[in-house]
Motif scaffolding. Structure first.
Motif, short mmCIF file in Angstrom:
data_model
loop_
_atom_site.label_atom_id
_atom_site.label_comp_id
_atom_site.label_asym_id
_atom_site.label_seq_id
_atom_site.Cartn_x
_atom_site.Cartn_y
_atom_site.Cartn_z
N ILE A 1 -0.81 14.59 -6.36
CA ILE A 1 0.13 14.25 -5.33
C ILE A 1 1.57 13.09 -4.84
N GLN A 2 2.56 13.49 -4.25
CA GLN A 2 3.87 13.00 -3.78
C GLN A 2 3.05 11.92 -2.34
N ILE A 3 3.52 10.75 -1.92
CA ILE A 3 3.06 10.39 -0.86
C ILE A 3 4.18 9.06 -0.76
N GLN A 4 4.21 8.98 0.51
CA GLN A 4 4.93 7.69 1.55
C GLN A 4 4.12 7.30 2.34
N ALA A 5 4.07 6.07 2.98
CA ALA A 5 3.21 5.15 3.84
C ALA A 5 2.25 6.28 4.86
N GLY A 6 1.75 6.91 4.06
CA GLY A 6 0.14 7.49 4.52
C GLY A 6 0.01 8.82 5.04
N SER A 7 0.88 9.39 4.47
CA SER A 7 1.46 10.50 4.54
C SER A 7 1.46 11.79 3.06
N LEU A 8 1.18 12.60 2.83
CA LEU A 8 1.61 13.41 1.75
C LEU A 8 2.39 14.27 2.33
N ILE A 9 3.43 14.64 0.72
CA ILE A 9 4.48 14.91 0.90
C ILE A 9 4.60 16.10 0.34
N SER A 10 3.41 15.72 -1.44
CA SER A 10 4.34 17.52 -1.85
C SER A 10 2.85 17.60 -2.81
N LEU A 11 1.92 18.79 -3.32
CA LEU A 11 0.68 18.28 -3.53
C LEU A 11 0.69 19.60 -4.93
N LYS A 12 0.59 19.72 -5.94
CA LYS A 12 0.44 20.52 -7.02
C LYS A 12 -1.10 20.10 -7.93
N THR A 13 -1.48 21.63 -8.22
CA THR A 13 -3.28 21.18 -8.68
C THR A 13 -2.97 22.50 -9.41
N TYR A 14 -3.95 21.44 -10.49
CA TYR A 14 -4.26 22.26 -11.83
C TYR A 14 -5.54 22.61 -11.88
N GLU A 15 -5.96 24.08 -12.64
CA GLU A 15 -7.14 24.79 -12.60
C GLU A 15 -7.24 24.90 -13.93
N GLU B 1 8.13 -0.12 -7.15
CA GLU B 1 8.98 0.43 -8.37
C GLU B 1 9.95 1.35 -7.67
N GLU B 2 8.05 1.75 -6.72
CA GLU B 2 8.40 3.20 -5.99
C GLU B 2 7.70 3.32 -4.94
N GLU B 3 8.80 3.48 -3.89
CA GLU B 3 8.76 3.37 -2.52
C GLU B 3 7.91 4.99 -1.90
N LYS B 4 8.14 6.23 -2.71
CA LYS B 4 7.57 7.41 -2.82
C LYS B 4 6.30 7.92 -4.24
N ILE C 1 0.57 -0.90 -0.37
CA ILE C 1 0.45 0.04 -0.25
C ILE C 1 1.00 1.54 -0.45
N ASP C 2 0.30 2.09 -0.97
CA ASP C 2 1.16 2.98 -0.99
C ASP C 2 2.63 3.35 -1.52
N LYS C 3 2.64 2.09 -2.42
CA LYS C 3 4.26 1.97 -3.52
C LYS C 3 2.91 2.09 -4.73
N GLN C 4 4.24 2.19 -6.08
CA GLN C 4 4.06 1.85 -7.35
C GLN C 4 4.73 0.70 -7.06
N ILE C 5 3.60 -0.50 -8.02
CA ILE C 5 4.10 -1.91 -8.20
C ILE C 5 4.03 -1.96 -9.71
N ARG C 6 3.99 -3.49 -9.70
CA ARG C 6 4.27 -3.77 -11.28
C ARG C 6 3.59 -5.38 -11.13
#
Length: 830
Positions: A296-310, A250-253, A230-235
């Motif tokens: 959003i970028q995430i790691q283990a239940g936490s939000l690292i960053s957010l970028k929105t588009y309007e 594939e990606e931990e964050k 959960i919260d990981k990018q997998i293949r």
């Protein structure tokens, strides 16, 4: 190089030697080779893999997962079957340690039935780890002698449990060889995909058991331990929507793109993506971002960053396919590779597909990122005031036209981009003369009559020997392989030309009112299905939806539509899809005794309360028609006061020889089995009917009717042949196999005798499943059968000719509709 790295290289070398040892022999060797030499070999094999897509069978598997016998059964079952077929397959296993409630039950059943795996006596040992010796046996069975599969394993190695990465790679390599020139995806439907795992039942109540929510949608993962990812990018490898095998992280964050921000607070943000909600902790206050689209970028239940588009655009949707969308006045806009579709109509967001982008409607916002659509937010429910109809070529042979010629009896206007040209009455427009003006930004030609009230004639289409004329406007839409022609008009005017195409207006005004209301209800449902969005239409003009303008509108059809304006059929507040057919036998059928379930293909299926079997004659009934003796009396009776009795199809008979029946059955059997294997079953050596591939029963020896529905319609029939005995389920399969059509060269056509004295020849399907059979004998030997039947069509819902009979008996259109669809109400629907 440290010790662990050497061990890892050695493990890969062992696998490579196994996989690429020989084209016809697969060998594992246990001696330790020179590391440098084998690393060079590995690199060569990787290069070979790059050069040939079909040889791509070595996967970077990084999973410490045990391979149980159950998990192996799942992979084998999914290799050779679609998920839906496995789920609905007859349960034949009787292992004491496998229960129907177990996740692996259906997979073990399929793998056992199809001869790949078997248990030890009364047990299967589903959770027992797979050994290398077990794997050897399975691979040999799968290879079926096409390849020699041999592992040179010591006795000690044979007993060891096979590692997950060895098993996945060995198995996929074998499938690659078996698929020949095709890729594994083409041959078996197994595809590789990466996604971010957002939720499982461990952290979400929105998911059922063994379901995972991802940024790409919801997938099954039965038997695989996925909570740790959960919260990981997998293949993974996928078959249908089920995870076939886990490959690696594939990606931990990871970054999840284009999520819908459903809610925010000072220290939390709730996203919606893939069909599930997920709340992440945040060190920032994103309260102002609610309702936006963002990455959003995430790691283990936490939000690292957010970028929105309007940045957003909107407009009427005119065409949608997997690569682009066309908005009115804006031309084609490409979808981003990771685009996502949401609806916020209703109490909570919904995960959507392209069919939810209703053609002809301005229903929401399209969010842009780098000039491509990264997300759509549907904000309002469309209203079917107008409908867009994709028109078929002559003969209803397809929706892509190579030529388009249009004229009108009055002046008409052709608009290409911002340029308009007036054509005089009788002049014709030819797309070939103007196609160089079309582009991604001007992908269509729009044509209307100058008055707005005239009709446009399509010279490149014929319907019943004439060029059809259309109200409203015509769009000529540029496609990759040609053009589609789309007729847009008010839905009420659309019905003017549906009613006479579906029911003869000679039946009169009251009958036409019945057809108008059923057609409007059906169109309403089909409008929201939006199945023809890739052609720019909500519906098409064929029997796939309902036939439109095959017969031109008449005064009666126009009167009927106007007299019932906006009226449809509702049950418990919802508009129903009002099914109808040509002629009844004197009874209609329960719909669930006619059609298999659409989702899981089971039969019989659910019958809605408004689609139940109904008597279609006045007078004493014949008793329970599911009993053969009562059905025989009923279908051979010719003096029934039925609503359909004035029509030839009310009663009919057909005589066919065993040779003719055998030819029809064998010509169509393979196709019907492939359509739904659960509905064609073969008698096995234990005298049990099981779903098995079958193409030919040999010479027909006997027909047995096994089961009838409440209306007397045949649900199950057994055909006994010299090579195979099969049980056939559903009326369509029965009718299609027993075609009254001559398949033997040089012999006379098969004749259908109708009750009005007329005849038909070589009909493409048995008229209905409402029939009985009588054997024909010669010198004491069976030589064929005579079929005595009634009605034409599937028999569920409304009989169109029965409507005429009820009108003649004094019933009005609302009474008739409530007779055929009990418990419904006829009311305004928009």
């Amino acid at each position: 190089m440290n010790t662990s790295e050497k061990i890892k290289i050695f493990a890969m070398i062992v696998l490579v030697v196994f996989l690429f040892g020989c084209s016809n022999n697969m060998v594992i060797k246990e001696e330790v080779p020179n590391v440098k030499q084998e690393t060079d070999v590995l690199e060569k094999e990787r290069n070979k893999e790059t050069n040939s897509e079909n040889e791509r069978a070595i996967y970077e598997v990084d999973a410490n997962i045990p391979v149980s016998r159950a998990l192996a059964a799942k992979m084998i079952a999914l290799t050779y079957n679609d998920y839906a077929d496995i789920k609905t397959m007859d349960r034949e296993i009787q292992y004491e340690d496998v229960k129907p409630s177990d996740w692996y039950d259906m997979y073990i059943n399929a793998a056992t039935v199809q001869g790949f795996m078997n248990g030890s006596g009364k047990v299967f040992n589903p959770l027992e780890p797979l050994t290398y010796a077990n794997a050897q046996t399975l691979l040999e069975r799968i290879a079926e002698g096409k390849f020699k599969v041999k592992m040179n394993l010591s006795k000690e190695m044979q007993k060891k449990y096979i590692t997950y990465n060895d098993w996945v790679n060995i198995y996929m390599r074998l499938l690659s060889k078996l698929s020949g020139e095709k890729s594994i995806e083409e041959a078996y439907g197994i595809r590789e995909r990466g996604f971010v795992l957002v939720a499982t039942p461990a952290n979400s109540t929105e998911l059922d058991a063994w379901e995972m929510g991802t940024d790409k949608g919801i997938y099954g993962f039965a038997g695989l331990p996925m909570d740790a990812y959960i919260d990981k990018q997998i293949r993974v490898l996928l078959k249908d929507n089920e995870v076939f095998a886990f490959l690696k992280i594939e990606e931990e964050k990871p970054t999840i793109t284009n999520v819908y921000i459903a809610d925010t607070s000072e220290d939390e943000i709730t996203i919606f993506v893939g069909g599930v909600h997920r709340t992440y902790k945040s060190n920032n206050n994103f309260s102002g971002e609610k309702g936006k689209i963002g990455d959003i970028q995430i790691q283990a239940g936490s939000l690292i960053s957010l970028k929105t588009y309007e940045e957003a655009i909107s407009g009427r949707v005119l065409l949608v396919d997997s690569k682009k969308i066309e908005l009115e006045g804006k031309g084609h806009i490409e979808f981003a590779n990771d685009y996502k579709l949401y609806s916020i109509v209703g109490e909570k967001p919904q995960w959507c597909s392209l069919s939810n982008l209703t053609i002809g409607e301005d229903i929401g916002r399209f969010i842009l990122k780098d000039n491509k659509i990264c997300a759509a937010i549907i904000e309002k429910k469309p209203t079917p005031n107008k409908i867009r109809v994709a028109l078929h070529k002559t003969g209803f042979t397809g929706l892509v036209h190579q030529e388009v010629k249009i004229t009108s009896d009055e002046n008409f206007i052709v608009k290409i981009g911002d340029e308009e040209q007036i054509y005089k009455s009788g002049e014709s427009f030819n797309i070939k003369e103007e196609e160089e003006k079309l582009s991604d930004q001007i992908p269509r030609v729009k044509i209307r009559t100058q008055s707005g009230n005239g009709k446009l004639k399509v010279l490149s289409i014929q319907r019943n020997g004439q060029n059809p004329k259309y109200r409203g406007t015509l769009d000529i839409v540029q496609l990759d392989q040609g053009y589609s022609i789309v007729n847009e008009l008010p839905i009420e005017e659309y019905l003017y030309a549906v009613v006479p195409s579906e029911m003869p207006t000679s039946h009169g005004l009251e009958s036409a009112k019945v057809q108008a209301v059923t057609a409007r209800s059906y169109a309403y449902v089909q409008f929201y299905s939006n199945r023809f969005h890739t052609y720019g239409g909500n519906v098409d003009d064929s029997v796939q939806c309902q036939v439109y303008n095959n017969t031109p509108e008449t005064d009666i059809s126009i009167q009927a539509v106007k007299a019932t304006q906006n009226e449809g059929i509702k049950y418990n507040g919802s508009v129903i899809s009002a099914n109808f057919f040509s002629t009844s036998s004197g009874y209609t059928a329960n719909s669930g005794e006619v059609w298999a379930d659409y989702a899981d293909k089971s039969f019989p299926s659910y019958t809605p309360p408004y689609m139940v079997s109904k008597k279609q004659f006045e007078g004493t009934d014949f008793g329970d028609l599911s009993k053969e003796e009562n059905a025989k009396k009923f279908f051979k009776a010719t003096d029934i006061d039925g609503y359909d009795q004035e029509f030839g199809w009310f009663r009919w008979n057909i005589t066919m020889s065993l040779e003719e029946l055998s030819a029809s059955i064998n010509a169509n059997l393979k196709q019907r089995y492939a359509a739904n294997p659960k509905l064609i079953k073969v008698l096995d050596e234990n005298n049990i009917f099981r779903s098995r591939p079958v193409e030919n029963i040999g010479t027909l020896k006997k027909i047995d009717i096994v089961k009838r529905g409440q209306g007397g319609n045949i649900m199950e029939m057994v055909l006994i042949g010299s090579k195979a005995t099969i049980k056939v389920l559903t009326e369509y399969n029965i009718r299609f196999l027993l075609q009254p059509k001559q398949y033997i060269e040089g012999k006379e056509p098969i004749v259908i005798n109708l009750s009005n004295g007329s005849t038909m020849q070589d009909y493409s399907i048995m008229p209905s499943a409402f029939f009985v059979i009588e054997p024909n004998n010669q010198d004491g030997k069976l030589i064929g059968y005579t079929f005595f039947g009634g009605g034409n069509g599937h028999g569920a819902g409304m009989s169109q000719n029965g409507v005429k009979g009820m009108v003649d008996k004094g019933y009005n259109y609302k009474q008739i509709l409530q007779h055929y669809y009990p418990g419904t109400e006829v009311t305004k629907i928009y």
